[in-house]
Design a protein around this motif. Structure first.
Motif, short mmCIF file in Angstrom:
data_model
loop_
_atom_site.label_atom_id
_atom_site.label_comp_id
_atom_site.label_asym_id
_atom_site.label_seq_id
_atom_site.Cartn_x
_atom_site.Cartn_y
_atom_site.Cartn_z
N TYR A 162 87.87 36.01 46.70
CA TYR A 162 87.96 37.66 46.80
C TYR A 162 87.79 38.29 45.46
N GLU A 163 86.87 39.52 45.72
CA GLU A 163 86.27 39.89 44.50
C GLU A 163 87.42 41.00 43.63
N GLN A 164 88.62 41.23 44.34
CA GLN A 164 89.24 41.89 43.55
C GLN A 164 89.82 41.42 42.29
N GLY A 165 89.93 40.00 42.20
CA GLY A 165 90.15 39.50 40.84
C GLY A 165 89.27 40.22 39.72
N PRO A 166 87.94 39.46 39.85
CA PRO A 166 87.02 39.94 38.82
C PRO A 166 86.67 41.42 38.54
N ARG A 167 87.20 42.17 39.63
CA ARG A 167 86.95 43.61 39.66
C ARG A 167 87.93 44.13 38.70
N ALA A 168 89.37 43.76 38.96
CA ALA A 168 90.35 44.03 37.93
C ALA A 168 90.01 43.60 36.83
N ALA A 169 89.52 42.50 36.42
CA ALA A 169 88.87 41.90 34.92
C ALA A 169 88.15 42.87 34.42
N ASP A 170 87.23 43.46 35.04
CA ASP A 170 86.13 44.50 34.75
C ASP A 170 86.93 45.89 34.18
N THR A 171 87.88 46.19 35.09
CA THR A 171 88.71 47.27 34.49
C THR A 171 89.44 47.32 33.51
N MET A 172 89.88 46.16 33.22
CA MET A 172 90.90 45.75 32.01
C MET A 172 90.02 45.15 30.69
N ASN A 173 88.77 45.10 30.81
CA ASN A 173 87.86 44.59 29.96
C ASN A 173 88.20 43.10 29.56
N ALA A 174 88.67 42.55 30.74
CA ALA A 174 89.27 41.03 30.56
C ALA A 174 87.93 39.90 30.66
N PRO A 175 87.80 38.96 29.64
CA PRO A 175 86.61 38.08 29.81
C PRO A 175 86.90 37.32 31.16
N LYS A 176 85.82 37.11 31.83
CA LYS A 176 86.01 36.48 32.98
C LYS A 176 85.37 34.86 33.29
N PHE A 177 86.09 34.03 33.52
CA PHE A 177 85.77 32.73 33.63
C PHE A 177 85.71 32.36 35.17
N PRO A 178 84.63 32.45 36.02
CA PRO A 178 84.51 31.94 37.28
C PRO A 178 84.53 30.26 37.48
N VAL A 179 85.09 29.82 38.39
CA VAL A 179 85.09 28.35 38.62
C VAL A 179 84.60 28.01 39.83
N LYS A 180 83.51 27.18 40.13
CA LYS A 180 83.21 26.73 41.38
C LYS A 180 84.11 25.78 42.36
N LEU A 181 84.09 26.29 43.50
CA LEU A 181 85.04 25.55 44.40
C LEU A 181 84.48 24.12 44.45
N ALA A 227 83.66 20.27 46.34
CA ALA A 227 82.83 19.92 47.21
C ALA A 227 83.20 20.53 48.54
N ASP A 228 84.54 20.22 48.84
CA ASP A 228 85.35 20.55 50.07
C ASP A 228 85.82 22.19 50.10
N TYR A 229 85.42 22.73 49.14
CA TYR A 229 85.74 24.19 49.09
C TYR A 229 87.34 24.47 48.83
N LYS A 230 87.75 23.87 48.14
CA LYS A 230 89.15 24.07 47.36
C LYS A 230 89.13 24.61 46.07
N HIS A 231 90.02 25.22 45.69
CA HIS A 231 90.01 25.62 44.07
C HIS A 231 90.39 24.42 43.32
N ASP A 232 89.28 24.18 42.41
CA ASP A 232 89.40 23.27 41.33
C ASP A 232 90.11 23.31 40.30
N VAL A 233 91.62 23.10 40.39
CA VAL A 233 92.40 23.31 39.47
C VAL A 233 92.42 22.79 38.23
N LYS A 234 91.88 21.68 38.16
CA LYS A 234 91.72 20.86 36.75
C LYS A 234 90.54 21.77 36.07
N ALA A 235 89.50 22.01 36.77
CA ALA A 235 88.36 22.86 36.07
C ALA A 235 88.91 24.16 35.82
#
Length: 426
Positions: free
Chosen positions: A155-174, A176-184
């Motif tokens: 959901y884009e609201q996370g990175p959108r809030a980061a842009d508003t706050m000038n916070a660095p963004k670190f997206p992490v790919k899901l 292979a079975d489309y779960k959050h990769d918590v270790k990554a």
């Protein structure tokens, strides 16, 4: 919209809050402007384009045509069933009291929610929807030196809030079975301000196991918080992580009444966290902090929905049956879907730019959801009624049978129409 001092956690008055400003145990979701001016810290949003939050900064919404009345709208993850009868009755009864503020209505709803989840007083706050408190949860914990780690796509609201706050963004790919990769996600940065998890994920509808989230909570660096957006959680049979809030972990959970409860236009949602984390919401500077208080009718409808013991299970089954029927149809036709959805949405590969395909479907009077840059040839589809999904199937097959060149040549100008989206919902 104004930020109203009527919006508090457990009926804590403005004067009581000011008297106890230094006490960490006082939990207030919103403060009067004068108090905020005196207590604001460093969570100051960057300048952003003018325009209303709910309209994505746009000023032309009133100039766009609404979709035809017979259009199939499966674009914004709304619930076509609408509010339950129990909620409608409570709303109608409470509306007659609308001449006064009746803050006790909000207090009663919070008390019901806290009892259901075993939360202590001060561990939850009721808002008009979950979008506003999600912004506050994010913005009060990220900034130029406090990055945001999040999944992609999500959901884009996370990175959108980061842009508003000038916070660095670190997206992490899901995974292979489309779960959050918590270790990554943990490896993405040594000391982020927040990790943002949407569970079930939007747009894939897939679940990240609770055990994975617990692992992240246990292993994250000190000072970081885990923000879990459970907007679609009721559609799943998996366990919530609200119990981690009750256990005083560094966790903020968002819940909404817009999805399974069918109250998207009525607006009600909860932020669930320790009192000190909820108190940090007040450090976010205007205009990002500018939320209205929840109406007594929304509060009453939310409370009635919580107390309707059969509602969630019934609607979960309706959604699951309709979703599974649609996915079975698509699979038998040979179309590729993202497997494992446990929400009121799914993604399907349209083998061409998703935006083009969305416009082609709009020509067939069916409004579907958007695409994500990480999966540009996939579109997200909301689960509607069985009849709506039959119409979707017919239009989908017709549009898939068209060549991409034919599609592009035959499109009218879709930008003249307002296609609803949960991303810009006010």
């Amino acid at each position: 919209m104004r930020f109203d001092s009527q919006h508090n956690l457990d009926g804590v008055s403005r004067r009581l809050f000011l008297r106890n400003l230094s006490a960490a145990g006082v939990a207030v979701a919103s403060l009067p402007a004068a108090a905020l001016a005196a207590t604001q810290q460093t969570a100051t949003p960057a300048a952003r384009p003018a325009g209303r939050r709910g309209f994505g900064g746009g000023a032309d919404m009133g100039e766009r045509q609404p979709l035809p009345s017979d259009a199939v709208i499966i674009s914004s993850n709304e619930n076509p069933l609408g509010p339950a009868q129990s909620a409608l009755s409570a709303i109608c009864t409470t509306a007659a009291l609308g001449g006064r503020y009746h803050q006790e209505e909000t207090m009663k709803t919070i008390a019901v929610f806290n009892e259901q989840f075993g939360l202590k007083r001060g561990y939850s706050a009721l808002f008009p929807g979950s979008g506003g408190p999600l912004d506050l949860a994010l913005m009060s914990n990220i900034g130029p030196d406090k990055p945001l780690v999040y999944a992609d796509p999500s959901y884009e609201q996370g990175p959108r809030a980061a842009d508003t706050m000038n916070a660095p963004k670190f997206p992490v790919k899901l995974t292979a079975d489309y779960k959050h990769d918590v270790k990554a996600m943990l490896a993405a940065h040594p000391s982020p301000g927040a990790y943002y998890i949407v569970n079930p994920n939007n747009p894939t509808g897939t679940m990240t196991p609770k055990a994975d989230i617990l692992w992240l909570i246990k292993n994250k660096p000190k000072g970081s918080v885990v923000i879990v957006d459970e907007a679609y959680h009721h559609f799943s049979n998996d366990e919530s992580v609200i119990d981690q809030v009750a256990a005083d972990q560094d966790v903020i959970v968002l819940r909404t009444f817009s999805k399974i409860y069918g109250m998207a236009g009525i607006r009600a949602g909860f932020a669930v966290a320790r009192p000190d984390l909820l108190m940090k919401f007040s450090s976010v500077a205007a205009p990002a902090r500018s939320l209205a208080s929840i109406s007594i009718t929304s509060s009453a409808g939310a409370r009635a929905s919580l107390q309707d013991k059969d509602l969630v299970a019934l609607r979960r089954k309706i959604n699951t049956d309709t979703r599974n029927d649609t996915l079975e149809f698509l699979t038998k036709k040979g179309y590729k879907i993202v497997p494992g959805s446990q929400a009121n949405m799914f993604m399907v590969d349209v083998q061409r730019p998703g935006t083009d395909f969305k416009n082609s479907m709009l020509k067939e009077n069916v409004a579907i959801g958007r695409s994500w840059p990480a999966m540009p040839n996939y579109v997200r589809v909301t689960v509607g009624t069985p009849d709506e999904m039959k119409k979707f199937q017919t239009a989908f097959v017709k549009c898939m049978d068209q060549t991409h060149t034919t599609m592009g040549a035959s499109l009218y100008m879709p930008e003249q129409y307002h296609v609803p989206s949960e991303l810009y919902r006010g």
